[in-house]
Design a protein around this motif. Sequence first.
Motif, mmCIF file in Angstrom:
data_model
loop_
_atom_site.group_PDB
_atom_site.id
_atom_site.type_symbol
_atom_site.label_atom_id
_atom_site.label_comp_id
_atom_site.label_asym_id
_atom_site.label_seq_id
_atom_site.Cartn_x
_atom_site.Cartn_y
_atom_site.Cartn_z
ATOM 1 N N GLY A 20 -4.086 0.921 -3.986
ATOM 2 C CA GLY A 20 -3.130 0.346 -3.039
ATOM 3 C C GLY A 20 -3.229 -1.170 -2.962
ATOM 4 O O GLY A 20 -2.213 -1.868 -2.964
ATOM 5 N N LEU A 21 -4.438 -1.684 -2.918
ATOM 6 C CA LEU A 21 -4.599 -3.131 -2.846
ATOM 7 C C LEU A 21 -4.376 -3.802 -4.199
ATOM 8 O O LEU A 21 -3.960 -4.961 -4.251
ATOM 9 C CB LEU A 21 -5.970 -3.483 -2.282
ATOM 10 N N TRP A 48 1.943 -7.306 -6.765
ATOM 11 C CA TRP A 48 3.220 -7.658 -6.140
ATOM 12 C C TRP A 48 3.174 -9.099 -5.636
ATOM 13 O O TRP A 48 4.132 -9.853 -5.828
ATOM 14 C CB TRP A 48 3.509 -6.697 -4.983
ATOM 15 N N PHE A 49 2.081 -9.478 -4.986
ATOM 16 C CA PHE A 49 1.935 -10.818 -4.423
ATOM 17 C C PHE A 49 2.027 -11.886 -5.513
ATOM 18 O O PHE A 49 2.749 -12.878 -5.365
ATOM 19 C CB PHE A 49 0.594 -10.910 -3.690
ATOM 20 N N VAL A 82 -5.684 3.185 2.415
ATOM 21 C CA VAL A 82 -5.588 1.922 1.670
ATOM 22 C C VAL A 82 -4.154 1.686 1.200
ATOM 23 O O VAL A 82 -3.663 0.548 1.229
ATOM 24 C CB VAL A 82 -6.585 1.907 0.495
ATOM 25 N N HIS A 83 -3.456 2.737 0.804
ATOM 26 C CA HIS A 83 -2.042 2.591 0.427
ATOM 27 C C HIS A 83 -1.212 2.127 1.626
ATOM 28 O O HIS A 83 -0.329 1.269 1.475
ATOM 29 C CB HIS A 83 -1.482 3.896 -0.119
ATOM 30 N N VAL A 94 1.675 -2.222 4.630
ATOM 31 C CA VAL A 94 1.777 -3.117 5.788
ATOM 32 C C VAL A 94 1.580 -4.565 5.355
ATOM 33 O O VAL A 94 2.308 -5.465 5.804
ATOM 34 C CB VAL A 94 0.760 -2.710 6.877
ATOM 35 N N ALA A 95 0.630 -4.820 4.472
ATOM 36 C CA ALA A 95 0.403 -6.185 3.979
ATOM 37 C C ALA A 95 1.622 -6.701 3.225
ATOM 38 O O ALA A 95 1.970 -7.889 3.327
ATOM 39 C CB ALA A 95 -0.832 -6.218 3.088
#
Length: 117
Positions: free
Chosen positions: A16-17, A23-24, A95-96, A101-102
Motif C-alpha cells: 500500500g505504501l 503515485w507521489f 496499510v492499503h 487516505v494519504a
Amino acid sequence: MRPLRSPYNPIHIALGLVIWSLWFVALYGGLSVACRVAPPALSLGMWNWLNLLLGLFSVATVALLLGLARWSWRAASRAGKRSPERFAARLAATVHLVGAVATLVVAVPLLRLPPCV
C-alpha cells in the motif's frame, strides 16, 4: 513461501505504501514536466487539463488502494481466528487504507490550486 497473488503473502503489508510512493513520485514528476513543456493558462485557475489528468490519476490510485484493502480484509475474514495469515491480511488492509487516505490528503489540496504557479 506463499505465492505473490496470495492475500496472505507478507509483501502485501508494504504494498500500500509502495503504491502511494510511486503515485507521489509520478504525480509531482508529471506535474513538473507538464509545467515545463506545456503549462496551462493561469486564467483557467484550477479548471484545466493538467488538474483533470492529475485528478483522474489520483482517483484511479485511490480506487486501486481501496480495492486492495477490501480484498485483504475479506481474506482476513476467511482465515482462521488466531492465524498469522489473518494478522498479515488485516495489517495489509490497514496499510492499503492508510495509502488511500494519504493519497487523498496530498491530492485534494493539489487539485484545488492552479498548477505551475
